[in-house]
Design an enzyme around this catalytic site. Structure first.
Site, short mmCIF file in Angstrom:
data_model
loop_
_atom_site.label_atom_id
_atom_site.label_comp_id
_atom_site.label_asym_id
_atom_site.label_seq_id
_atom_site.Cartn_x
_atom_site.Cartn_y
_atom_site.Cartn_z
CB SER A 1 25.52 -8.52 6.66
OG SER A 1 24.24 -8.38 7.25
CB SER A 2 23.80 -11.19 11.21
OG SER A 2 24.88 -10.87 12.05
CD GLN B 1 19.40 -2.31 17.19
OE1 GLN B 1 19.93 -2.12 18.28
NE2 GLN B 1 20.12 -2.54 16.10
CG MET C 1 21.97 -6.61 17.30
SD MET C 1 20.41 -6.03 16.64
CE MET C 1 20.65 -6.31 14.90
CG HIS D 1 29.63 -11.84 10.42
ND1 HIS D 1 30.46 -10.74 10.45
CD2 HIS D 1 28.36 -11.34 10.41
CE1 HIS D 1 29.74 -9.63 10.42
NE2 HIS D 1 28.46 -9.96 10.41
CB ALA E 1 23.92 -14.10 13.64
CG ASP F 1 26.02 -1.40 10.97
OD1 ASP F 1 24.88 -1.55 10.55
OD2 ASP F 1 26.81 -2.36 11.15
CG HIS G 1 29.88 -9.69 14.60
ND1 HIS G 1 29.14 -10.57 13.85
CD2 HIS G 1 29.09 -8.62 14.81
CE1 HIS G 1 27.94 -10.05 13.64
NE2 HIS G 1 27.88 -8.86 14.19
P1 AMP Z 1 25.41 -6.20 14.51
O1 AMP Z 1 25.54 -7.50 15.20
O2 AMP Z 1 24.99 -6.30 13.09
O3 AMP Z 1 24.60 -5.20 15.31
O4 AMP Z 1 26.87 -5.60 14.45
C1 AMP Z 1 27.65 -5.46 15.62
C2 AMP Z 1 28.89 -4.67 15.27
O5 AMP Z 1 29.62 -5.36 14.27
C3 AMP Z 1 28.57 -3.27 14.71
O6 AMP Z 1 29.51 -2.34 15.22
C4 AMP Z 1 28.75 -3.49 13.23
O7 AMP Z 1 29.10 -2.30 12.54
C5 AMP Z 1 29.89 -4.48 13.21
N1 AMP Z 1 29.93 -5.21 11.92
C6 AMP Z 1 28.92 -5.90 11.33
N2 AMP Z 1 29.32 -6.38 10.14
C7 AMP Z 1 30.61 -5.97 9.96
C8 AMP Z 1 31.58 -6.14 8.94
N3 AMP Z 1 31.30 -6.83 7.82
N4 AMP Z 1 32.79 -5.59 9.10
C9 AMP Z 1 33.08 -4.88 10.23
N5 AMP Z 1 32.21 -4.69 11.24
C10 AMP Z 1 30.99 -5.22 11.12
#
Ligand code: AMP
Length: 287
Positions: free
Chosen positions: A186-187, A62, A31, A35, A33, A151, A38
């Site tokens: 985390s974003s 979602q 999604m 870091h 942002a 997640d 990702h």
């Molecule tokens: P999101 O952008 O939050 O939807 O996350 C996109 C992907 O990155 C998902 O598969 C998350 O589980 C993964 N992700 C987010 N934060 C972390 C983290 N700190 N370590 C590993 N994977 C992450």
């Protein structure tokens, strides 16, 4: 060269060229942002393939009505720069109308696994996740898709959906990337002040207390949950759950726990909701 693509026609063209050239496609859905959590997924995608697609899409389906959809950080320019620096081939950043054209009526529901943990507190969340990931898999056709264990439940839901719908995608889960303090990247950490970031470490303190006790032989589910919960209760404004479940079925565990035991946490500081988890005896959260 890294291409920024917004529409499906351009996406198909770029992917067709890659396929003609015999490339193996790996996909990292996000999604935005972005870091280092990702980017660890991107690095793995690069390792297993020669053509990496990253999607950046804040998926309205979602988010619940009282969640942070409208204020979710949107940083496409720097996301693109980060992907470019890592040799990503395509950043796919569709708008909501591209993903859900007028009259969109089909969703994906994964039964059972979504009835617990996040599913209880975010009704409809996993329907949104499964639907968007199924659509992205269809649009991109990757051999491999990489997800984070941060997640954890989402990863299980996607693995189950992929198996049940016979989607020809290898779904890979990667360990959670943390700050030196132990805080999971985390974003949503962007919402936290320095003071609140320090408060957020209570999750790490709790999970590590449970890990330490488990390593020392503690197997009682109630005591393990209490150890994890205590520091979080002190520092957070509210707790959605601190639960101990089987790491594969997500069934609640009572009495004595065995191997494959997951502790999962969701708690709020102000409006900011953080989640984290650890598989006892398997993950190590060092700080
Ligand atoms: P999101 O952008 O939050 O939807 O996350 C996109 C992907 O990155 C998902 O598969 C998350 O589980 C993964 N992700 C987010 N934060 C972390 C983290 N700190 N370590 C590993 N994977 C992450």
């Amino acid at each position: 060269m890294t291409e920024l693509v917004h529409d499906t026609a351009a996406l198909s063209m770029a992917l067709a060229a890659a396929r003609r050239a015999g490339k193996r496609i790996a996909f990292v859905p996000t999604m935005g942002a972005l870091h280092d959590g990702h980017f660890a997924l991107v690095d793995e995608a690069k390792r297993v393939s020669d053509f990496v697609v990253v999607s950046v899409f804040v998926n309205p389906l979602q988010f619940g009505p009282n969640e942070d959809f409208s204020r979710y950080p949107r940083t496409l320019e720097s996301d693109f720069a980060g992907c470019k620096a890592r040799g990503v081939a395509i950043v796919f950043a569709p708008d909501a109308d591209t993903m859900y054209p007028e009259g969109h009526a089909t969703t994906v529901d994964v039964a059972g696994l979504t009835d617990v943990l996040e599913g209880v507190h975010r009704p409809g969340h996993f329907r949104g996740v499964a639907t968007v990931v199924a659509k992205l898999f269809a649009m991109i056709g990757p051999c491999t898709a990489i997800f984070g264990r941060k997640d954890y439940q989402q990863l299980l839901v996607i693995k189950r959906m992929t198996r049940d719908l016979s989607l020809p995608v290898d779904v890979v889960g990667m360990p959670t990337i943390r700050e030196p303090s132990g805080l999971a990247l985390s974003s949503r950490n962007r919402y936290l002040s320095d003071f609140d970031r320090a408060r957020a470490l209570a999750i790490v303190t709790g999970l590590r207390a449970a890990q330490r006790a488990f390593s020392a032989g503690e197997r009682d589910a109630t005591r393990l949950v209490r150890l994890a919960r205590e520091p979080i209760e002190k520092s957070f404004d509210s707790i959605d759950y601190v639960e101990i479940v089987h790491a594969d079925s997500l069934h609640a565990l009572r009495g004595s726990v065995g191997e494959r035991t997951l502790i999962a946490v969701a708690a709020k500081i102000g409006q900011t909701r953080l989640i984290d988890n650890t598989v006892l005896g398997e993950d190590k959260i060092t700080a």
